[in-house]
Design a protein around this motif. Sequence first.
Motif, PDB file in Angstrom:
ATOM      1  N   ASP A  74      39.445  43.861  26.738  1.00 39.72           N
ATOM      2  CA  ASP A  74      38.484  44.643  27.103  1.00 39.72           C
ATOM      3  C   ASP A  74      37.388  44.109  27.974  1.00 39.72           C
ATOM      4  OD1 ASP A  74      37.439  45.572  25.656  1.00 39.72           O
ATOM      5  OD2 ASP A  74      37.922  47.517  25.443  1.00 39.72           O
ATOM      6  N   ASN A  75      36.815  42.159  27.572  1.00 37.57           N
ATOM      7  CA  ASN A  75      35.594  41.829  28.499  1.00 37.57           C
ATOM      8  C   ASN A  75      36.016  40.801  29.188  1.00 37.57           C
ATOM      9  OD1 ASN A  75      32.789  41.480  28.923  1.00 37.57           O
ATOM     10  ND2 ASN A  75      33.177  39.800  26.763  1.00 37.57           N
ATOM     11  N   ILE A  76      36.518  41.695  30.836  1.00 36.02           N
ATOM     12  CA  ILE A  76      37.268  41.071  31.335  1.00 36.02           C
ATOM     13  C   ILE A  76      36.107  41.341  32.828  1.00 36.02           C
ATOM     14  CG2 ILE A  76      38.943  40.952  32.881  1.00 36.02           C
ATOM     15  CD1 ILE A  76      40.658  42.445  30.943  1.00 36.02           C
ATOM     16  N   VAL A  77      36.361  39.778  33.592  1.00 33.77           N
ATOM     17  CA  VAL A  77      35.461  39.792  35.208  1.00 33.77           C
ATOM     18  C   VAL A  77      36.087  39.106  36.305  1.00 33.77           C
ATOM     19  CG1 VAL A  77      33.090  39.628  34.079  1.00 33.77           C
ATOM     20  CG2 VAL A  77      34.532  37.266  34.229  1.00 33.77           C
ATOM     21  N   ILE A  78      36.153  39.085  37.180  1.00 37.82           N
ATOM     22  CA  ILE A  78      36.995  38.530  38.376  1.00 37.82           C
ATOM     23  C   ILE A  78      36.077  37.885  38.616  1.00 37.82           C
ATOM     24  CG2 ILE A  78      38.167  39.193  40.267  1.00 37.82           C
ATOM     25  CD1 ILE A  78      39.106  41.825  39.277  1.00 37.82           C
ATOM     26  N   MET A  79      36.053  36.810  39.205  1.00 38.95           N
ATOM     27  CA  MET A  79      35.297  35.477  39.894  1.00 38.95           C
ATOM     28  C   MET A  79      35.808  34.938  41.027  1.00 38.95           C
ATOM     29  SD  MET A  79      34.548  33.257  36.908  1.00 38.95           S
ATOM     30  CE  MET A  79      36.412  32.079  36.263  1.00 38.95           C
ATOM     31  N   GLU A  80      34.987  35.220  42.074  1.00 35.88           N
ATOM     32  CA  GLU A  80      35.729  33.900  43.180  1.00 35.88           C
ATOM     33  C   GLU A  80      34.966  34.082  43.752  1.00 35.88           C
ATOM     34  OE1 GLU A  80      37.319  32.461  44.807  1.00 35.88           O
ATOM     35  OE2 GLU A  80      39.163  33.059  45.331  1.00 35.88           O
ATOM     36  N   SER A  81      34.626  32.900  44.987  1.00 30.34           N
ATOM     37  CA  SER A  81      33.496  32.098  46.114  1.00 30.34           C
ATOM     38  C   SER A  81      34.995  31.937  47.562  1.00 30.34           C
ATOM     39  CB  SER A  81      33.532  31.445  45.924  1.00 30.34           C
ATOM     40  OG  SER A  81      32.746  30.673  46.651  1.00 30.34           O
ATOM     41  N   SER A  82      34.966  32.748  48.577  1.00 29.92           N
ATOM     42  CA  SER A  82      35.671  33.164  49.136  1.00 29.92           C
ATOM     43  C   SER A  82      35.284  31.665  50.421  1.00 29.92           C
ATOM     44  CB  SER A  82      35.618  33.282  50.385  1.00 29.92           C
ATOM     45  OG  SER A  82      34.425  34.195  50.831  1.00 29.92           O
ATOM     46  N   TRP A  83      35.986  30.972  51.294  1.00 33.19           N
ATOM     47  CA  TRP A  83      36.249  29.657  52.011  1.00 33.19           C
ATOM     48  C   TRP A  83      34.765  30.035  52.906  1.00 33.19           C
ATOM     49  CZ3 TRP A  83      38.901  29.427  57.231  1.00 33.19           C
ATOM     50  CH2 TRP A  83      39.274  30.524  57.909  1.00 33.19           C
ATOM     51  N   VAL A  84      33.682  28.604  53.103  1.00 33.24           N
ATOM     52  CA  VAL A  84      32.884  28.814  54.084  1.00 33.24           C
ATOM     53  C   VAL A  84      32.680  29.638  55.122  1.00 33.24           C
ATOM     54  CG1 VAL A  84      31.146  27.051  55.046  1.00 33.24           C
ATOM     55  CG2 VAL A  84      32.443  26.545  52.573  1.00 33.24           C
ATOM     56  N   GLY A  85      31.706  30.076  54.957  1.00 33.71           N
ATOM     57  CA  GLY A  85      31.546  30.939  56.395  1.00 33.71           C
ATOM     58  C   GLY A  85      32.106  32.468  55.972  1.00 33.71           C
ATOM     59  N   GLY A  86      32.770  32.530  55.208  1.00 28.78           N
ATOM     60  CA  GLY A  86      33.544  33.694  54.859  1.00 28.78           C
ATOM     61  C   GLY A  86      32.876  34.607  53.294  1.00 28.78           C
ATOM     62  N   ARG A  87      32.847  36.259  53.054  1.00 31.18           N
ATOM     63  CA  ARG A  87      31.740  36.601  52.195  1.00 31.18           C
ATOM     64  C   ARG A  87      32.076  37.295  51.679  1.00 31.18           C
ATOM     65  NH1 ARG A  87      28.944  42.009  53.987  1.00 31.18           N
ATOM     66  NH2 ARG A  87      30.530  41.773  55.917  1.00 31.18           N
ATOM     67  N   THR A  88      32.647  36.580  50.439  1.00 28.60           N
ATOM     68  CA  THR A  88      32.980  36.875  49.102  1.00 28.60           C
ATOM     69  C   THR A  88      32.940  38.843  49.136  1.00 28.60           C
ATOM     70  OG1 THR A  88      32.451  35.630  48.257  1.00 28.60           O
ATOM     71  CG2 THR A  88      33.520  36.325  46.795  1.00 28.60           C
ATOM     72  N   SER A  89      32.050  39.222  49.637  1.00 35.37           N
ATOM     73  CA  SER A  89      32.016  40.880  48.922  1.00 35.37           C
ATOM     74  C   SER A  89      32.795  41.576  50.159  1.00 35.37           C
ATOM     75  CB  SER A  89      30.865  40.987  49.648  1.00 35.37           C
ATOM     76  OG  SER A  89      30.467  40.864  50.912  1.00 35.37           O
ATOM     77  N   GLU A  90      33.640  40.734  51.234  1.00 33.28           N
ATOM     78  CA  GLU A  90      34.260  40.841  52.157  1.00 33.28           C
ATOM     79  C   GLU A  90      36.095  41.064  52.154  1.00 33.28           C
ATOM     80  OE1 GLU A  90      35.741  43.317  56.168  1.00 33.28           O
ATOM     81  OE2 GLU A  90      33.632  43.185  55.208  1.00 33.28           O
ATOM     82  N   ALA A  91      36.300  39.823  51.232  1.00 36.10           N
ATOM     83  CA  ALA A  91      37.493  39.398  50.638  1.00 36.10           C
ATOM     84  C   ALA A  91      37.546  40.857  49.556  1.00 36.10           C
ATOM     85  CB  ALA A  91      37.603  38.275  50.048  1.00 36.10           C
ATOM     86  N   PHE A  92      36.597  40.645  48.850  1.00 36.37           N
ATOM     87  CA  PHE A  92      37.053  41.486  47.452  1.00 36.37           C
ATOM     88  C   PHE A  92      37.590  42.238  48.324  1.00 36.37           C
ATOM     89  CE2 PHE A  92      33.573  39.223  44.809  1.00 36.37           C
ATOM     90  CZ  PHE A  92      34.960  38.507  43.929  1.00 36.37           C
ATOM     91  N   LYS A  93      36.830  43.642  49.619  1.00 35.61           N
ATOM     92  CA  LYS A  93      36.999  45.331  49.755  1.00 35.61           C
ATOM     93  C   LYS A  93      38.025  44.590  50.342  1.00 35.61           C
ATOM     94  CE  LYS A  93      34.841  48.332  52.738  1.00 35.61           C
ATOM     95  NZ  LYS A  93      33.944  48.893  53.896  1.00 35.61           N
ATOM     96  N   VAL A  94      38.518  43.950  51.459  1.00 32.73           N
ATOM     97  CA  VAL A  94      39.702  43.634  51.984  1.00 32.73           C
ATOM     98  C   VAL A  94      41.003  43.309  51.312  1.00 32.73           C
ATOM     99  CG1 VAL A  94      41.358  42.462  54.157  1.00 32.73           C
ATOM    100  CG2 VAL A  94      38.582  43.370  54.112  1.00 32.73           C
ATOM    101  N   CYS A  95      41.141  42.283  49.865  1.00 29.15           N
ATOM    102  CA  CYS A  95      42.136  42.297  49.726  1.00 29.15           C
ATOM    103  C   CYS A  95      42.399  43.248  47.953  1.00 29.15           C
ATOM    104  CB  CYS A  95      41.768  40.809  48.422  1.00 29.15           C
ATOM    105  SG  CYS A  95      41.770  40.046  50.021  1.00 29.15           S
ATOM    106  N   GLY A  96      41.463  44.854  48.468  1.00 31.01           N
ATOM    107  CA  GLY A  96      42.100  45.443  47.402  1.00 31.01           C
ATOM    108  C   GLY A  96      41.455  45.656  45.921  1.00 31.01           C
ATOM    109  N   TYR A  97      40.394  44.354  46.369  1.00 26.54           N
ATOM    110  CA  TYR A  97      39.988  44.606  44.638  1.00 26.54           C
ATOM    111  C   TYR A  97      38.485  45.203  44.096  1.00 26.54           C
ATOM    112  CZ  TYR A  97      42.548  40.202  43.942  1.00 26.54           C
ATOM    113  OH  TYR A  97      44.154  39.274  43.734  1.00 26.54           O
ATOM    114  N   GLU A  98      37.975  45.824  45.550  1.00 25.32           N
ATOM    115  CA  GLU A  98      37.140  46.786  45.311  1.00 25.32           C
ATOM    116  C   GLU A  98      37.555  48.115  44.353  1.00 25.32           C
ATOM    117  OE1 GLU A  98      34.684  48.495  48.018  1.00 25.32           O
ATOM    118  OE2 GLU A  98      33.436  46.805  48.254  1.00 25.32           O
ATOM    119  N   GLU A  99      38.774  48.588  44.673  1.00 24.37           N
ATOM    120  CA  GLU A  99      39.440  49.461  44.130  1.00 24.37           C
ATOM    121  C   GLU A  99      39.441  49.043  42.831  1.00 24.37           C
ATOM    122  OE1 GLU A  99      43.079  51.417  45.054  1.00 24.37           O
ATOM    123  OE2 GLU A  99      42.099  50.820  47.527  1.00 24.37           O
ATOM    124  N   LEU A 100      40.199  47.635  42.393  1.00 18.04           N
ATOM    125  CA  LEU A 100      40.444  47.178  41.271  1.00 18.04           C
ATOM    126  C   LEU A 100      39.168  47.695  40.756  1.00 18.04           C
ATOM    127  CD1 LEU A 100      42.658  44.147  41.403  1.00 18.04           C
ATOM    128  CD2 LEU A 100      43.769  46.084  40.895  1.00 18.04           C
TER     129      LEU A 100
END
Length: 367
Positions: A74-100
């Motif tokens: 259970d020592n888990i992290v989710i990591m990502e960097s969205s495309w150039v010009g995009g905000r990863t925080s927005e992708a986390f939110k829109v794609c359902g990962y904030e909820e996860l």
Amino acid sequence: MISRNSIRIIYGDNPKQMVKELLETIKPEEEIEKGALIGIKPNLVVSKPSSSGATTSPEIVAGLIEYLQSKGRDNIVIMESSWVGGRTSEAFKVCGYEELSKKYHVPLIDLKKDRDREYTVDGMRISVCEQALKVDYLINIPVLKGHCQTNITCALKNMKGCIPDSEKRRFHTIGLHKPIACLSKIIRQDLVIVDGMNGDLNFEEGGNPVQMNRIIAGKDPVLIDAYAAQLMGFGIEEVPYIGMAERLGAGSADLANADIVELNKDNGSRKLTPSRRVQQLAGHIVEDCACSACYGSLIYALERLDEKGLLNRLKDKLYIGQGFKSKRHDGIGIGACTAGFDKCVRGCPPKARDIVEYLEELIQKNQ
């Protein structure tokens, strides 16, 4: 745990349950020590839901997290960097990962904010985000989809989300294939779980999703990508970074000697509303109760034929689906259900590459 030359495939329309059944077969916990830091790397290149064909389904990640937590990992992290010009925080939110993250208490790491370190492979210097190399066990969850520059994007290319934006720009400037191959030697992928539910037909940013109803898993990203290329109708040589990564020792593309097992057959019906492009390709098809995996392979194959300038020379309709079982016909059958046809591409489901080769041969004969 499966061996490095193994690939496991499961079909269906419930990705959360599917990935759990897949993991029960693979048993990754056998090689993950308790307390080890597990990194999950999805594909969240843009801020679009997975239904677009662009991003990793949060249902797959939810099933993975529930499985790992049930095994005491259970020592888990989710990591990502969205495309150039995009905000990863927005992708986390829109794609359902904030909820996860909130539901399972799993931190989200925006690699755009991470420090990087430089490495050299085959004479090429590449900067990589430090967090990607700090995890003890890396689980890559790419989307199986098309790409306008590299033909496909899957396990190997998804690691591009583990480099800073400056490097992403440089990769495009110098050509993507060699740096992607070199990156595969720097970042070790311990497990690859491919979201093959409804990846895009030909574009990384989505818009033309093709329902395929499958999840694929393995330990060798080179082998996974070789398999993925054929599923989408390409030869391995048409995705140069696969062969380059193999030559660098990152894995093997030897599908002939791979241990490939399908755990079940797709019995789900198609649900996605097809895009205009998919509808155009479907004009060549007569369908009767076709499974999504088989139908998706045919759509990819027709796109490949069109790219080769051959689709307009295909005069016969293509028949597909369980409704054609035990029937004879002088048309062209696709899949095991049309085995009674005089002309048939066998397989359940057939790979798009096999369909392309069969139809190319027929077209040449009919010239």
